[in-house]
Design a protein around this motif. Structure first.
Motif, mmCIF file in Angstrom:
data_model
loop_
_atom_site.group_PDB
_atom_site.id
_atom_site.type_symbol
_atom_site.label_atom_id
_atom_site.label_comp_id
_atom_site.label_asym_id
_atom_site.label_seq_id
_atom_site.Cartn_x
_atom_site.Cartn_y
_atom_site.Cartn_z
ATOM 1 N N ALA A 91 0.828 -1.206 0.000
ATOM 2 C CA ALA A 91 0.000 0.000 0.000
ATOM 3 C C ALA A 91 0.860 1.252 0.000
ATOM 4 O O ALA A 91 0.552 2.237 -0.668
ATOM 5 C CB ALA A 91 -0.924 -0.009 1.208
ATOM 6 N N SER A 92 1.970 1.216 0.745
ATOM 7 C CA SER A 92 2.848 2.372 0.813
ATOM 8 C C SER A 92 3.577 2.601 -0.501
ATOM 9 O O SER A 92 3.777 3.743 -0.928
ATOM 10 C CB SER A 92 3.856 2.192 1.948
ATOM 11 O OG SER A 92 4.754 3.277 2.007
ATOM 12 N N THR A 93 3.974 1.514 -1.170
ATOM 13 C CA THR A 93 4.756 1.628 -2.399
ATOM 14 C C THR A 93 3.881 1.919 -3.608
ATOM 15 O O THR A 93 4.167 2.821 -4.403
ATOM 16 C CB THR A 93 5.553 0.341 -2.641
ATOM 17 O OG1 THR A 93 6.388 0.073 -1.511
ATOM 18 C CG2 THR A 93 6.411 0.454 -3.882
ATOM 19 N N ALA A 94 2.801 1.156 -3.752
ATOM 20 C CA ALA A 94 1.972 1.288 -4.942
ATOM 21 C C ALA A 94 0.993 2.448 -4.861
ATOM 22 O O ALA A 94 0.630 3.024 -5.890
ATOM 23 C CB ALA A 94 1.202 -0.009 -5.186
ATOM 24 N N ALA A 296 -2.976 8.965 -7.592
ATOM 25 C CA ALA A 296 -2.991 9.176 -9.039
ATOM 26 C C ALA A 296 -1.647 9.703 -9.530
ATOM 27 O O ALA A 296 -1.146 9.281 -10.585
ATOM 28 C CB ALA A 296 -4.105 10.149 -9.404
ATOM 29 N N ASP A 297 -1.051 10.604 -8.766
ATOM 30 C CA ASP A 297 0.220 11.203 -9.163
ATOM 31 C C ASP A 297 1.329 10.162 -9.203
ATOM 32 O O ASP A 297 2.170 10.163 -10.115
ATOM 33 C CB ASP A 297 0.566 12.322 -8.183
ATOM 34 C CG ASP A 297 1.642 13.243 -8.719
ATOM 35 O OD1 ASP A 297 1.637 13.518 -9.928
ATOM 36 O OD2 ASP A 297 2.493 13.687 -7.928
ATOM 37 N N GLY A 303 8.261 5.498 -13.474
ATOM 38 C CA GLY A 303 8.567 4.156 -12.987
ATOM 39 C C GLY A 303 7.368 3.239 -12.938
ATOM 40 O O GLY A 303 7.514 2.018 -13.015
ATOM 41 N N ILE A 304 6.155 3.804 -12.806
ATOM 42 C CA ILE A 304 4.935 2.990 -12.723
ATOM 43 C C ILE A 304 4.148 3.060 -14.023
ATOM 44 O O ILE A 304 3.712 2.046 -14.557
ATOM 45 C CB ILE A 304 4.070 3.453 -11.532
ATOM 46 C CG1 ILE A 304 4.846 3.252 -10.229
ATOM 47 C CG2 ILE A 304 2.752 2.694 -11.488
ATOM 48 C CD1 ILE A 304 4.099 3.698 -8.991
ATOM 49 N N THR A 309 -4.983 3.941 -13.369
ATOM 50 C CA THR A 309 -5.230 4.251 -11.955
ATOM 51 C C THR A 309 -5.562 5.723 -11.773
ATOM 52 O O THR A 309 -6.447 6.085 -10.990
ATOM 53 C CB THR A 309 -3.998 3.868 -11.119
ATOM 54 O OG1 THR A 309 -3.830 2.443 -11.140
ATOM 55 C CG2 THR A 309 -4.165 4.319 -9.675
ATOM 56 N N ALA A 310 -4.855 6.593 -12.494
ATOM 57 C CA ALA A 310 -5.153 8.023 -12.408
ATOM 58 C C ALA A 310 -6.574 8.310 -12.885
ATOM 59 O O ALA A 310 -7.291 9.124 -12.285
ATOM 60 C CB ALA A 310 -4.141 8.811 -13.236
#
Length: 437
Positions: A91-94, A296-297, A303-304, A309-310
């Motif tokens: 959750a923290s990373t993604a 979203a940002d 990298g993603i 998702t945004a």
């Protein structure tokens, strides 16, 4: 006096319960205490007449069952902790680190961990008691029945937990949790735009009154309005709050201004403000919007590279702003009970900045994100609320300018301009209406 009289005020109690839910050790501790108590309750069965009516349970079968539970529950609890830590890291990373308190406070996950640890403690204490001959015939039957009941609870909890842990920490699930928290905060603020206090009037200047400061540096997490009201009554003054929940305060940033109080300590006024190191979701609707914008940002980072998702977050923000704009009846609005306290309302332009600025900036080069953002702002501009229309048009023009600088393909730019054409239409209509007035 004011501080002690409001120690258990409903608002302060709600804030305390919210903080408790973010602590992983609370529920396991409660279940451990209940598990130990259950063992001694089973021992009390020997002091009743149940021995004459219940079947005699073989002590070896009870001890074997408890041994199996003790060994298996320890393994499952260890596995549960490892899975939860992995979910929190995901959750923290993604998504965003700001969502971690919501992921930790997940009821199903906390209940599962509590059930596993509680079952382990219950089986361990009961096994020691059984091996030392603590139970008689009725006690063995009671502990056998309790063990079967605990087995059923653990199995049901494990099945529910497996279903939840498969999604816990995933971006879509985290977006849903943040949306839920932001929605609850927005609903509370809609029912009470000024926190059940008087609104700030136009003739109340930011420089009038005696400014009150705090020596603590951090974010305002909660304001005990009842404490402020009691203090104002004791000193026969009026209070104007200048820092809402979510505001970062320093010793140079005024928390409030007091009008009519000439002397006396301001410590009770300051104690009504709960200041912490981080922002919280319960009393800070803008924090939920900001957390969604951060998700979203991050998805738009090189990298993603996940524009989907945004786009999902943009749709979520439209739902939240539509909820915020929906009218309320007088019965749904909270009554103004703090007559001596004045609180400013949230600025819709600030809420739009929290929600859309980062997405428009870092999504300017993504054609699909730019188009969806313009459509979302168009939908919000059509709600009929003048302030929301103005904010939506302003952000539409800013997003268009960013897209024109970031994009190179002429057809993409033309499509975004077409989607953003509504902002000019609404602006010209507003100017025409002003001219008619």
């Amino acid at each position: 006096m004011a501080r002690s009289s409001t120690l258990f005020s409903p608002d302060r109690l709600r804030y305390f319960v919210s903080r408790i839910q973010e602590r992983l050790w609370i529920r396991p501790l409660v279940l451990c205490v209940l598990s130990i108590a259950a063992t001694f309750v089973a021992r009390l069965a020997d002091d009743t007449g149940l021995a004459d009516v219940v079947p005699d349970i073989n002590p070896d079968s009870v001890e074997s069952l408890l041994s199996i539970m003790a060994s298996s529950m320890l393994v499952i609890a260890t596995f549960a902790v490892g899975s939860m830590v992995a979910a929190y890291a995901s959750a923290s990373t993604a998504a965003t680190p700001r969502s971690i308190p919501l992921v930790i406070a997940d009821d199903v996950t906390q209940n599962a961990l509590s059930a596993f640890i509680g079952a382990f403690i219950f089986s361990l204490v009961s096994l020691i008691a059984a091996q030392n001959g603590l139970f008689g015939e009725a006690g063995r039957f009671a502990i056998f029945t309790l063990t079967l009941l605990v087995f059923i609870i653990v199995i049901v909890t494990f099945v529910r937990w497996v279903d939840r842990i498969a999604r816990l920490g995933r971006v879509v699930n985290t977006i849903g949790q943040v949306e839920h928290a932001a929605s609850n905060a927005l609903k509370r603020r809609r029912r009470s735009p000024t926190l059940c206090a008087q609104p700030v009037t136009a003739n109340q200047s930011d420089t009038t009154g005696t400014a009150v400061y705090s020596s603590t540096v951090g974010y305002i997490q909660n304001i005990d309005m009842e404490a402020l009201q009691i203090c104002a009554e004791e000193f026969d003054c009026r209070v104007r709050v200048t820092a809402l929940p979510g505001t970062f305060v320093t010793p140079q940033r005024a928390l409030l201004r007091i009008e009519g109080k000439s002397e006396g300590s301001t410590e009770d006024f300051v104690s009504a403000f709960k200041i912490g190191d981080n922002r919280t979701f319960e009393d800070d609707p803008r924090f939920g919007l900001l957390a969604l914008s951060e998700i979203a940002d991050k998805a738009l980072s090189p990298g993603i590279n996940d524009p989907g998702t945004a786009i999902n977050v943009v749709g979520t923000l439209v739902r939240l702003f539509t909820q915020w704009q929906a009218p309320l009846t007088n019965d749904e609005l909270d009554e103004i009970t703090f007559k001596r306290v004045h609180v400013p309302e949230l600025m819709l332009s600030d809420m739009f900045d929290d929600a859309f600025t980062a997405i428009a900036r870092d999504g300017a080069g993504f054609f699909e994100v730019s188009i969806r953002l313009q459509k979302a702002l168009h939908a919000l501009a059509e709600t009929g609320d003048e302030s929301m229309t103005a904010a939506a048009c302003a952000h539409s023009r800013a997003a268009l300018a960013r897209s024109e600088r970031a994009m190179s393909h002429p057809e993409d730019i033309a499509a975004v301009r077409k989607a953003a054409a509504f902002s000019a239409t609404f602006s010209s209509k507003t100017s025409s209406d002003d001219g008619n007035d």
